[in-house]
Design an enzyme around this catalytic site. Structure first.
Site, short mmCIF file in Angstrom:
data_model
loop_
_atom_site.label_atom_id
_atom_site.label_comp_id
_atom_site.label_asym_id
_atom_site.label_seq_id
_atom_site.Cartn_x
_atom_site.Cartn_y
_atom_site.Cartn_z
N PRO A 278 0.84 -1.13 -0.19
CA PRO A 278 -0.13 -0.14 -0.02
C PRO A 278 0.88 1.36 0.09
O PRO A 278 1.72 1.26 0.98
CB PRO A 278 -0.83 -0.19 1.44
N GLU A 279 0.68 2.28 -0.77
CA GLU A 279 1.12 3.38 -1.24
C GLU A 279 0.42 4.65 -0.32
O GLU A 279 -0.82 4.32 -0.11
CB GLU A 279 1.97 3.47 -2.29
N ARG B 273 20.12 13.66 -3.12
CA ARG B 273 20.19 12.35 -3.35
C ARG B 273 21.51 11.99 -4.46
O ARG B 273 21.18 12.55 -5.62
CB ARG B 273 19.15 11.94 -3.77
N HIS C 185 -5.45 -15.22 9.31
CA HIS C 185 -4.36 -14.19 8.98
C HIS C 185 -4.55 -12.81 10.08
O HIS C 185 -3.96 -11.82 9.88
CB HIS C 185 -4.15 -13.83 7.56
N ARG D 187 1.55 -11.70 5.14
CA ARG D 187 3.03 -11.75 5.16
C ARG D 187 3.75 -11.37 6.55
O ARG D 187 4.83 -11.60 6.93
CB ARG D 187 3.60 -10.80 4.05
#
Ligand SMILES: [Zn+2]
Length: 297
Positions: free
Chosen positions: A2-3, A155, A94, A113
């Site tokens: 998820p972003e 960066r 889960h 996960r």
């Protein structure tokens, strides 16, 4: 994973369900969720807390309590927060935690996960914690093309790697970084620091447009992403490049290429997002020098 659009879509559904409610009972079934803390202790600390606000910073859900404490939830790969019907708790292998609210409803946390995290912070701790990890919010009015340029100038990596770094800009992951670069017509392998003003403006627009498109579709349903009401988003049907290897580019028809950048699978259009001349020249000048070296050995 998820972003920003996915986490923000979750937040928008959770906010009306949680704000003003008290955490009546909390059960944490997976120690990984709160490690290195003890799950029984964290659950006990959470009981009795009343929710003042549900916010988002980058990919973090920020649950602020009236006490000043903050629960930071990070969904990582496959975490999801689900509102469960009152009085029935369907079995789910889960499910890692359940919060029963003072209106009798349950909020479940499921994670296949198990990379997701819950971190309970004391008053005053959350803002410095987030400030050290999460950069500008790309949909905020304060985020401008020149702010983006300042972030990128620091960066020494490729553009794609810099966009994935949450300190450059908050909330972008592999999907929306590729989508933003396609919209900006910028090659993901270009050095982050070398963009001119026109390119920065395109990238700034591209990031916002890609995220807003995702938000309008309530995110993309890949893997186990679910909204709190159990439905999913539909952005996965409208990707321009992500996951579309060999399909024609929406802009020019060139088959979408797939490569690896910064250890992540990356999709882009070789025509719309060409290497800059200097980048291509560096590559071609490296090759003969390597072969000269080998022949001299
Ligand atoms: Zn193209």
């Amino acid at each position: 994973m998820p972003e920003l659009p996915e986490v923000e879509s979750v937040r928008r559904q959770l906010e009306p369900a949680l704000v003003g409610r008290r955490f009546e009972r909390v059960r944490i079934d997976d120690a990984r969720l709160v490690r290195p803390h003890d799950p029984v202790e964290v659950a006990a600390e959470l009981e009795g807390e009343r929710v003042a606000a549900v916010e988002r910073r980058g990919k973090y859900l920020v649950v602020r309590f009236e006490s000043g404490r903050v629960l930071l939830i990070h969904l990582r790969m496959t975490g999801s927060v689900l509102r469960l019907p009152v009085g029935s708790l369907p079995g789910d292998p889960h499910r890692r935690a359940v919060v029963t609210l003072d209106d009798g409803s349950d909020v479940g946390y499921r994670d296949v996960r198990r990379f997701g995290t819950w971190l309970l912070l004391e008053p005053g701790e959350a803002d410095p914690y987030l400030a050290a990890r999460v950069g500008d919010e790309p949909l905020d009015r304060l985020f401008t093309a020149s702010r983006l340029g300042e972030g990128l100038a620091r960066r020494r990596t490729s553009l794609k790697a810099a966009l994935l770094d949450q300190r450059t800009v908050a909330g972008l992951g592999n999907i929306y970084a590729d989508e933003a670069l396609w919209r900006a017509r910028l090659n993901p392998l270009r050095p982050a620091a070398g963009l001119d003003r026109a390119e920065l403006r395109r990238l700034h627009r591209g990031i916002r447009a890609a995220l807003e498109h995702g938000l309008a579709r309530q995110g993309s349903t890949l893997r186990d992403y679910r909204l709190p009401d159990g439905t999913g988003g539909t952005m996965q049907d409208e990707f321009r490049v992500y996951g579309r290897r060999d399909e024609p580019c929406d802009r020019c028809g060139t088959p979408i290429a797939r490569t690896r950048v910064a250890g992540r699978t990356t999709w882009f259009c070789t025509t719309c997002q060409p290497e800059e001349p200097a980048q291509a020249a560096r590559r071609s000048s490296r090759r003969p020098s390597r072969s000269r070296l080998q022949s001299s050995l």
